[in-house]
Design an enzyme around this catalytic site. Structure first.
Site, short mmCIF file in Angstrom:
data_model
loop_
_atom_site.label_atom_id
_atom_site.label_comp_id
_atom_site.label_asym_id
_atom_site.label_seq_id
_atom_site.Cartn_x
_atom_site.Cartn_y
_atom_site.Cartn_z
N ASP A 134 -91.86 59.97 8.22
CA ASP A 134 -90.90 58.01 8.31
C ASP A 134 -90.02 57.70 8.80
O ASP A 134 -88.77 58.20 9.19
CB ASP A 134 -90.38 57.64 6.64
CG ASP A 134 -90.19 56.81 6.39
OD1 ASP A 134 -91.35 55.98 5.63
OD2 ASP A 134 -88.93 56.44 6.42
N HIS A 168 -86.33 53.30 0.70
CA HIS A 168 -85.97 53.01 2.26
C HIS A 168 -84.71 54.27 3.49
O HIS A 168 -83.90 53.67 3.78
CB HIS A 168 -85.14 51.63 2.20
CG HIS A 168 -86.52 51.00 1.64
ND1 HIS A 168 -87.49 50.46 2.42
CD2 HIS A 168 -86.74 49.59 0.34
CE1 HIS A 168 -88.14 49.89 1.53
NE2 HIS A 168 -87.64 49.15 1.13
N ASP A 173 -87.90 58.87 1.53
CA ASP A 173 -89.52 58.25 1.87
C ASP A 173 -90.32 59.55 2.16
O ASP A 173 -91.76 58.87 1.50
CB ASP A 173 -89.32 56.91 2.92
CG ASP A 173 -88.89 55.88 2.03
OD1 ASP A 173 -88.55 56.27 1.45
OD2 ASP A 173 -88.56 54.34 2.81
#
Length: 599
Positions: A24, A165, A170
């Site tokens: 991510d 976030h 994530d």
């Protein structure tokens, strides 16, 4: 033969053996070409086991927008002493080496990584990529989650980490989502990475349940036959890797609706391993002709070939026939439909004033309209003698049998006549009909020497370094073998000749092979790299034959279609919009092969 493994399915890698790196990113915006990466987080897993994690902040080299800092919590001060992407990216690629990359909305994350690699001059390894968003759209219905965002899916699958976030958090949540999705598809029979990557809800449970039919099949070139419960052949196909190709019928990579029905009826798959891809293609043709499988489109019209005949009567004419007979007539073809055969006849009538009446000539007192137009000499009324008509027939016979130049000259004259009258559509129609004519004549002139030759032995370099050896007798594949790398190929040639099928010379009632098979062999013989080893017979092609005219005419036709943007094929109902690319201009010299050449 050295095996070539081109997919994960070839490797036989089950999902339990695949190493996944779930990644991510956090970025300064949504455009990879304009924005930078601020954080990379990744988790490495295999078979449900946690193998390691990677996390680093990245200095994007530009201020982080305020709304991004509010969303991610990453500020300019946090990344001030962080490594630049030139350092962070190689470290991540080393961590992910040899794995399958996984991301939620993978196009975003992988797009940023590829853009960073391009900007820094770093080679992108070409990872296999799995997108949990796309997979979730197939497996998670709206009753379970209002959408397919990572936060919603994390709740559905009970993720131990709440996405917030930040890249590593994530990535951890995405790992739990990935494992939940794999568990669901496992209940549907998905066991391999290839099946998971191509998973689609369009593939019925029946298709997936029958994937076991491919398990005992070999990784080898050849033919495969799908059969129903009564042993009837449903479908025949060919592949360089039978097992891999058959497995694709049970995944989303197979999009043909009729194949879903075929798989529903199939109860067994029978493989026929072949020495070479050419043998597999020939066997496919023969099996389709033998079994007439309902799901092979070619099985419905494989033998529906037409020929154009210049009859041998006193005043010859042209007719469409289904069979070549042992008579004094001239034939061209084969044509795949009556329409194309009729187009060839119409082309002859445009440039050669043959009679078009089909009845018996009875010395009528009045001629037809064609005679009034100068398109026929009216032998039916006695206005044209048998000798004068024979000159007309000779012009047609030349196109059929060897010298198409006079016919080509007549065509040019006819096209100039139509163009001077500004009848451009008529000119295009005449030109395209003549192209059908020379194509048919070229096929006849190229196939006839092959069917007359008792044997042609040819060779081509195999992928593994040996030789593919082929014996062709009277236009039929009589045998094929492969000589190993470094071995004397002539030993294998002699063995091939001694064991190849005995093929009798063809007769009108008993051809040696399907026309489609002979055409396939001819294309193989004319392919680059093929060498003639031995030739029993004479293989010729006339210098001024229809093939030479065809190769001159086809580029001109293609170029004209490019200019007008439209295909003036005959008949008009069969026109297709859009230009066609012009092929290379070639000449066709005479070929008489008599020498023995050792590969």
């Amino acid at each position: 033969m050295q095996a070539i493994q081109s997919t994960f399915d070839d490797l036989g890698t089950s999902l339990a053996d695949v190493t996944f790196v779930v990644v991510d990113l956090e970025t300064t915006g949504g455009a990879p070409a304009e924005c930078g990466i601020t954080e990379i987080g990744a988790v490495k897993v295999r078979g449900g086991e946690h193998l390691g994690e990677f996390q680093t902040l990245v200095d994007p080299g530009e201020p982080i927008p305020a709304f991004i800092s509010v969303l991610t919590g990453i500020t300019d001060g946090m990344v001030r002493d962080a490594p630049r992407i030139e350092t962070a990216l190689p470290a991540f690629l080393e961590f992910a080496a040899g794995s399958v990359l996984v991301a939620h909305n993978a196009g975003f994350d992988i797009g940023f990584l590829k853009a960073a690699a391009a900007r820094t001059g770093t080679a992108w390894p070409g990872f296999a990529v799995l997108d949990t968003l796309q997979l979730a759209r197939q497996l998670v219905v709206r009753d379970e989650a209002p959408n397919h965002r990572l936060g919603s899916l994390a709740q559905v699958f009970g993720a131990t980490t709440t996405p917030d976030h930040r890249a590593l958090h994530d990535a951890r949540a995405t790992v739990d989502v990935l494992h939940g999705l794999i568990e669901r598809v496992g209940n549907l029979g998905v066991r391999t990475l290839e099946e998971l990557a191509s998973y689609s809800s369009r593939v019925t449970p029946t298709q997936r349940r029958k994937r076991f039919l491919a398990d005992p099949l070999p990784h080898a070139p050849g033919v495969y036959l799908f059969k129903d419960g009564n042993g009837r052949v449903l479908y025949v196909g060919t592949s360089r890797d039978i097992r891999t190709r058959v497995r694709s019928y049970f995944t989303a990579s197979e999009q043909r609706s009729r194949m879903a029905e075929m798989v529903r009826l199939a109860q067994a798959v029978h493989p026929v391993v072949c020495q070479t891809p050419l043998e597999a293609q020939v066997r496919e043709l023969r099996l389709i002709d033998e079994h007439k499988p309902r799901f092979n489109r070619r099985s419905k019209d494989g033998r529906k070939t037409m020929w154009v005949k210049l009859t041998s009567e006193r005043f010859p004419r042209l007719s469409i026939v289904k069979q070549v007979r042992d008579d004094d007539a001239h034939y061209i073809g084969p044509f795949r439909s009556r329409l194309t055969a009729q187009s060839a006849i119409d082309a002859v009538h445009e440039v050669v004033p043959l009679r078009q009446c089909t009845g018996r000539l009875s010395g009528r007192s009045s001629a037809c309209a064609l005679a009034d137009m100068g398109r026929c000499g009216a032998p039916c009324t006695g206005a044209q003698s048998e000798g004068d008509y024979a000159i007309v027939v000779a012009d047609c016979a030349a196109i059929f049998s060897g010298n198409a130049r006079p016919g080509s000259d007549l065509l040019r004259a006819r096209l100039e006549e139509l163009a001077s009258a500004e009848r451009f559509e008529d000119a295009a129609r005449v030109r395209d009909r003549f192209l059908q004519l020379v194509r048919g004549a070229a096929r006849a002139q190229r196939l006839a020497p092959l069917t007359r030759s008792p044997e042609i032995v040819a060779a081509r370099r195999a992928d593994h370094g040996g030789w593919e050896l082929v014996s062709i007798r009277h236009g039929r594949l009589a045998g094929t073998t492969v000589s190993p790398r470094g071995a004397d190929p002539m030993v294998y040639v002699r063995t091939l000749q001694a064991t190849a099928e005995v093929v009798a010379p063809p007769t009108p009632d008993r051809p040696s092979a399907l026309v489609e098979e002979t055409e396939l062999l001819l294309r193989w013989l004319e392919a680059p790299g093929v060498r003639i080893v031995e030739l029993d017979g004479t293989w010729t092609c006339p210098v001024g034959g229809a093939g030479a005219v065809r190769h001159e005419l086809e580029p001109a036709v293609a170029a004209a279609r490019d200019v007008v943007g439209f295909d003036h094929d005959v008949p008009a109902a069969g026109r297709r919009p859009g230009p066609r690319p012009a092929g290379p201009r070639r000449t066709e010299p005479a070929v008489v092969a008599t020498a023995k050449v050792s590969p």
